[in-house]
Design an enzyme around this catalytic site. Sequence first.
Site, PDB file in Angstrom:
ATOM      1  N   GLU A  15     -37.496 -39.795 -13.069  1.00 36.31           N
ATOM      2  CA  GLU A  15     -38.819 -40.349 -13.391  1.00 36.31           C
ATOM      3  C   GLU A  15     -39.747 -39.281 -13.962  1.00 36.31           C
ATOM      4  OE1 GLU A  15     -42.830 -42.469 -11.568  1.00 36.31           O
ATOM      5  OE2 GLU A  15     -41.221 -41.927 -10.176  1.00 36.31           O
TER       6      GLU A  15
ATOM      7  N   ASP B 293     -45.865 -26.852  -2.064  1.00 33.75           N
ATOM      8  CA  ASP B 293     -47.136 -26.630  -2.745  1.00 33.75           C
ATOM      9  C   ASP B 293     -48.027 -25.803  -1.823  1.00 33.75           C
ATOM     10  OD1 ASP B 293     -49.479 -26.737  -4.194  1.00 33.75           O
ATOM     11  OD2 ASP B 293     -49.837 -28.882  -3.911  1.00 33.75           O
TER      12      ASP B 293
ATOM     13  N   ASP C 169     -51.852 -24.185  -1.811  1.00 31.75           N
ATOM     14  CA  ASP C 169     -53.116 -24.268  -2.543  1.00 31.75           C
ATOM     15  C   ASP C 169     -54.142 -23.325  -1.920  1.00 31.75           C
ATOM     16  OD1 ASP C 169     -55.766 -25.297  -3.445  1.00 31.75           O
ATOM     17  OD2 ASP C 169     -54.504 -26.769  -4.463  1.00 31.75           O
TER      18      ASP C 169
END
Length: 424
Positions: free
Chosen positions: A40, A105, A107
């Site tokens: 996708e 991830d 951050d």
Amino acid sequence: MEPTTPDLMLAFYRRLYPFKSIFTWLNHEHAPTKLFTHREFAFTLQGDVYLRYNSFASAEELKKQVCTLNPTRFEIGPVYSARPRDKKTVRPAAFSPQLRELVFDIDMTDYDSIRTCCSGADICRRCWGFIAAAVRVLDRALRDQFGYRHLLWVYSGRRGIHLWISDREALELTDEQRRALVGWLTVIQGGKEMHKKVNVRSATKPLPPSLASAYKMLEPVFHDLVLEDQNCFASEEGWDALLHLIPDQNIVNELRERWSEHPGRSSEKKWQDLEDEFAEKRPKGPRSMVLTSAKEDIILQYTYPRLDAEVSKHRNHLLKAPFCVHPKTGRVCVPVDPRTIDRFDPAAVPTVAQLLSELDRAPVAGAGGENGAAAGGGEQQQPQQHHADWEKTSLKPYVDMLDKHVQGLLEETRKVKQKTDLSW
């Protein structure tokens, strides 16, 4: 900060984006397989229009669609049991995520409560030290404890970093297995209202071996980054947060009184005060470990990786593709070498405007001068004519880094095929 424009983005996609390298990275071999064709892609267009469940048969097809849509960015999702573009014609039961890189991830905003140089969306070389420490710890843990080899670290374009793990074992993890793995690696837990965010053992027990190894790496980081550079305990708010992590109320009262009387005392001196008090008031017997554990937990709380766990837990989570451009900063999401992460400077990452300017100044290749055309003047060019223009710009070392990473995946695929052939 160099915010992007649609014209800049279109020129970037046509002339600089390394579609071929991205294709081979996702596909693990040169001829298209389901790893790519059933993958996708989601596009964010101007005006925050979001298009999901796109899929493509080849790198060329992906490039053509990207140049047609000219998205502000695009994201990569899982490999499904059917082609995502056929989702509406496939029975719901026959459409489910099958394979997905294990992704992480980190951050910088998760460090806002402890960094002192920047806040919010801002980032600099100094607070990048928190990300650098997180990368070194996580990279080591994933390689040593889980045996993963194909790790790709990618700067997010602004204030964070992403990790993609492409080992076959990582691709095949179920959501439940991903949750368990992330749970094992998660040490910092709790919201703003919770002072103590490290609870990995009882206070009288030593650190588990995996965390003891991370602690050895992080102890010098705490001294250099938290105490010296960020001076995290200089303000009353900073040292008050530290006092909340000390389990002995007598020590807390003693230090609070001393630091209130000498507000200008540096973080380094305050930490020395704490260590002196710990040494003097260390309890005897089974509870002798309590203060040692408290000190270790403090160091981990200020330096251990702060993971966005939700990103890693689900196969169907979408993550921004490497080499996309951050729309606010104009910076390209480039791969980063974990071995030199301490020297990485987010402000030195090339912007899309800079790259196109470099391309305009590059020597013209061939008499026709097609490859030397100005960035804005490529309107009539066919997309495939510019597939290697990044080689003439400062994007080259980053694409080379991805291609080197891809070579390892291709070699792995070749070995697996060889074994399969021999087993016959």
